[in-house]
Each structure stands twice: as structure tokens, then as C-alpha cells.
Design a protein around this motif. Structure first.
Motif, PDB file in Angstrom:
ATOM      1  N   MET A   1       0.849  -1.177   0.000  1.00  0.00           N
ATOM      2  CA  MET A   1       0.000   0.000   0.000  1.00  0.00           C
ATOM      3  C   MET A   1       0.888   1.231   0.000  1.00  0.00           C
ATOM      4  SD  MET A   1      -3.138   1.348   0.173  1.00  0.00           S
ATOM      5  CE  MET A   1      -4.061  -0.121   0.479  1.00  0.00           C
ATOM      6  N   ILE A   2       0.620   2.166  -0.884  1.00  0.00           N
ATOM      7  CA  ILE A   2       1.378   3.410  -0.975  1.00  0.00           C
ATOM      8  C   ILE A   2       0.434   4.571  -0.673  1.00  0.00           C
ATOM      9  CG2 ILE A   2       2.691   4.940  -2.507  1.00  0.00           C
ATOM     10  CD1 ILE A   2       3.423   2.394  -4.113  1.00  0.00           C
ATOM     11  N   LEU A   3       0.874   5.468   0.196  1.00  0.00           N
ATOM     12  CA  LEU A   3       0.101   6.665   0.511  1.00  0.00           C
ATOM     13  C   LEU A   3       0.704   7.842  -0.235  1.00  0.00           C
ATOM     14  CD1 LEU A   3      -1.968   8.344   2.144  1.00  0.00           C
ATOM     15  CD2 LEU A   3      -0.204   8.557   3.916  1.00  0.00           C
ATOM     16  N   VAL A   4      -0.126   8.529  -1.015  1.00  0.00           N
ATOM     17  CA  VAL A   4       0.307   9.733  -1.718  1.00  0.00           C
ATOM     18  C   VAL A   4      -0.343  10.919  -1.024  1.00  0.00           C
ATOM     19  CG1 VAL A   4       0.283  11.000  -3.902  1.00  0.00           C
ATOM     20  CG2 VAL A   4       0.547   8.512  -3.903  1.00  0.00           C
ATOM     21  N   LEU A  15       1.280  11.195 -10.064  1.00  0.00           N
ATOM     22  CA  LEU A  15       1.850  10.047  -9.374  1.00  0.00           C
ATOM     23  C   LEU A  15       0.790   8.981  -9.110  1.00  0.00           C
ATOM     24  CD1 LEU A  15       4.297   8.728  -8.033  1.00  0.00           C
ATOM     25  CD2 LEU A  15       3.749  10.014  -5.964  1.00  0.00           C
ATOM     26  N   LEU A  16      -0.405   9.409  -8.707  1.00  0.00           N
ATOM     27  CA  LEU A  16      -1.505   8.456  -8.496  1.00  0.00           C
ATOM     28  C   LEU A  16      -1.792   7.663  -9.760  1.00  0.00           C
ATOM     29  CD1 LEU A  16      -4.308  10.274  -6.471  1.00  0.00           C
ATOM     30  CD2 LEU A  16      -2.928   8.337  -5.751  1.00  0.00           C
ATOM     31  N   GLU A  17      -1.903   8.349 -10.878  1.00  0.00           N
ATOM     32  CA  GLU A  17      -2.189   7.689 -12.154  1.00  0.00           C
ATOM     33  C   GLU A  17      -1.085   6.700 -12.522  1.00  0.00           C
ATOM     34  OE1 GLU A  17      -4.893   7.782 -14.027  1.00  0.00           O
ATOM     35  OE2 GLU A  17      -5.901   9.256 -12.769  1.00  0.00           O
ATOM     36  N   THR A  18       0.161   7.107 -12.349  1.00  0.00           N
ATOM     37  CA  THR A  18       1.302   6.257 -12.697  1.00  0.00           C
ATOM     38  C   THR A  18       1.350   5.008 -11.823  1.00  0.00           C
ATOM     39  OG1 THR A  18       2.569   8.171 -13.432  1.00  0.00           O
ATOM     40  CG2 THR A  18       3.824   6.183 -12.900  1.00  0.00           C
ATOM     41  N   LEU A  19       1.181   5.194 -10.513  1.00  0.00           N
ATOM     42  CA  LEU A  19       1.198   4.053  -9.599  1.00  0.00           C
ATOM     43  C   LEU A  19       0.042   3.100  -9.871  1.00  0.00           C
ATOM     44  CD1 LEU A  19       2.143   5.906  -6.291  1.00  0.00           C
ATOM     45  CD2 LEU A  19       3.586   4.292  -7.575  1.00  0.00           C
ATOM     46  N   HIS A  20      -1.135   3.657 -10.132  1.00  0.00           N
ATOM     47  CA  HIS A  20      -2.312   2.830 -10.431  1.00  0.00           C
ATOM     48  C   HIS A  20      -2.086   2.024 -11.714  1.00  0.00           C
ATOM     49  CE1 HIS A  20      -6.448   1.521 -10.563  1.00  0.00           C
ATOM     50  NE2 HIS A  20      -6.546   2.008 -11.780  1.00  0.00           N
ATOM     51  N   HIS A  24      -0.075  -0.833  -8.527  1.00  0.00           N
ATOM     52  CA  HIS A  24       0.121  -0.661  -7.090  1.00  0.00           C
ATOM     53  C   HIS A  24      -1.200  -0.324  -6.397  1.00  0.00           C
ATOM     54  CE1 HIS A  24       4.482  -0.764  -7.290  1.00  0.00           C
ATOM     55  NE2 HIS A  24       4.389  -0.003  -8.371  1.00  0.00           N
ATOM     56  N   SER A  25      -1.319  -0.744  -5.145  1.00  0.00           N
ATOM     57  CA  SER A  25      -2.452  -0.373  -4.308  1.00  0.00           C
ATOM     58  C   SER A  25      -2.124   0.985  -3.694  1.00  0.00           C
ATOM     59  CB  SER A  25      -2.655  -1.423  -3.223  1.00  0.00           C
ATOM     60  OG  SER A  25      -3.717  -1.076  -2.391  1.00  0.00           O
ATOM     61  N   VAL A  26      -2.991   1.977  -3.912  1.00  0.00           N
ATOM     62  CA  VAL A  26      -2.676   3.349  -3.539  1.00  0.00           C
ATOM     63  C   VAL A  26      -3.775   3.961  -2.689  1.00  0.00           C
ATOM     64  CG1 VAL A  26      -2.105   5.637  -4.435  1.00  0.00           C
ATOM     65  CG2 VAL A  26      -1.422   3.619  -5.714  1.00  0.00           C
ATOM     66  N   ARG A  27      -3.370   4.733  -1.688  1.00  0.00           N
ATOM     67  CA  ARG A  27      -4.275   5.580  -0.917  1.00  0.00           C
ATOM     68  C   ARG A  27      -3.863   7.019  -1.170  1.00  0.00           C
ATOM     69  NH1 ARG A  27      -5.576   2.911   4.940  1.00  0.00           N
ATOM     70  NH2 ARG A  27      -6.445   1.008   4.099  1.00  0.00           N
ATOM     71  N   ALA A  28      -4.829   7.926  -1.115  1.00  0.00           N
ATOM     72  CA  ALA A  28      -4.537   9.331  -1.397  1.00  0.00           C
ATOM     73  C   ALA A  28      -5.000  10.215  -0.256  1.00  0.00           C
ATOM     74  CB  ALA A  28      -5.235   9.754  -2.684  1.00  0.00           C
ATOM     75  N   PRO A  44     -11.884   7.327  -8.273  1.00  0.00           N
ATOM     76  CA  PRO A  44     -10.452   7.463  -7.989  1.00  0.00           C
ATOM     77  C   PRO A  44      -9.644   6.223  -8.362  1.00  0.00           C
ATOM     78  CG  PRO A  44     -11.649   7.017  -5.977  1.00  0.00           C
ATOM     79  CD  PRO A  44     -12.677   7.210  -7.069  1.00  0.00           C
ATOM     80  N   PRO A  45      -8.388   6.436  -8.789  1.00  0.00           N
ATOM     81  CA  PRO A  45      -7.508   5.302  -9.066  1.00  0.00           C
ATOM     82  C   PRO A  45      -6.817   4.815  -7.797  1.00  0.00           C
ATOM     83  CG  PRO A  45      -6.380   7.324  -9.584  1.00  0.00           C
ATOM     84  CD  PRO A  45      -7.785   7.704  -9.124  1.00  0.00           C
TER      85      PRO A  45
END
Length: 58
Positions: A1-4, A15-20, A24-28, A44-45
């Protein structure tokens, strides 16, 4: 899990778009509730979004 953090800005949203896209599993985290509302409405991605309290509670 990555937090942006600052995901509503130019760099954070890119960065969210690239990670998604990379799977990657992403939180914003956003500074303003209006950014959260906009992203949720658009789909949201990321797995979750947060808007931290920016003013202290008396």
C-alpha cells in the motif's frame, strides 16, 4: 500500500495515475474536502481517500 499526500496537486495526481497504471495499491490524502469530492465522483484510481482536519478543534 502506498500513501500519496497532496494528491490533489499536479505532481500528486500524476503520481496516483502512474502508480495505479503500474498495478500498485494506492491511498490518497488531500488537503481540501472539495478535492476528495471531485476525485470520488470521477472514480479514484486508489483504494481510499482522506482529507485530514486542517484546523485544530477548540
Amino acid at each position: 500500500m502506498i500513501l500519496v499526500t497532496g494528491a490533489g496537486g499536479a505532481v500528486g495526481s500524476a503520481l496516483l495515475e502512474t502508480l495505479h497504471a503500474a498495478g500498485h495499491s494506492v491511498r490518497a490524502a488531500y488537503h481540501a474536502q472539495r478535492d476528495v469530492d471531485r476525485v470520488v465522483a470521477a472514480g479514484p484510481p486508489c483504494s481510499s481517500v482522506a482529507c485530514p482536519r486542517t484546523t485544530p478543534t477548540p
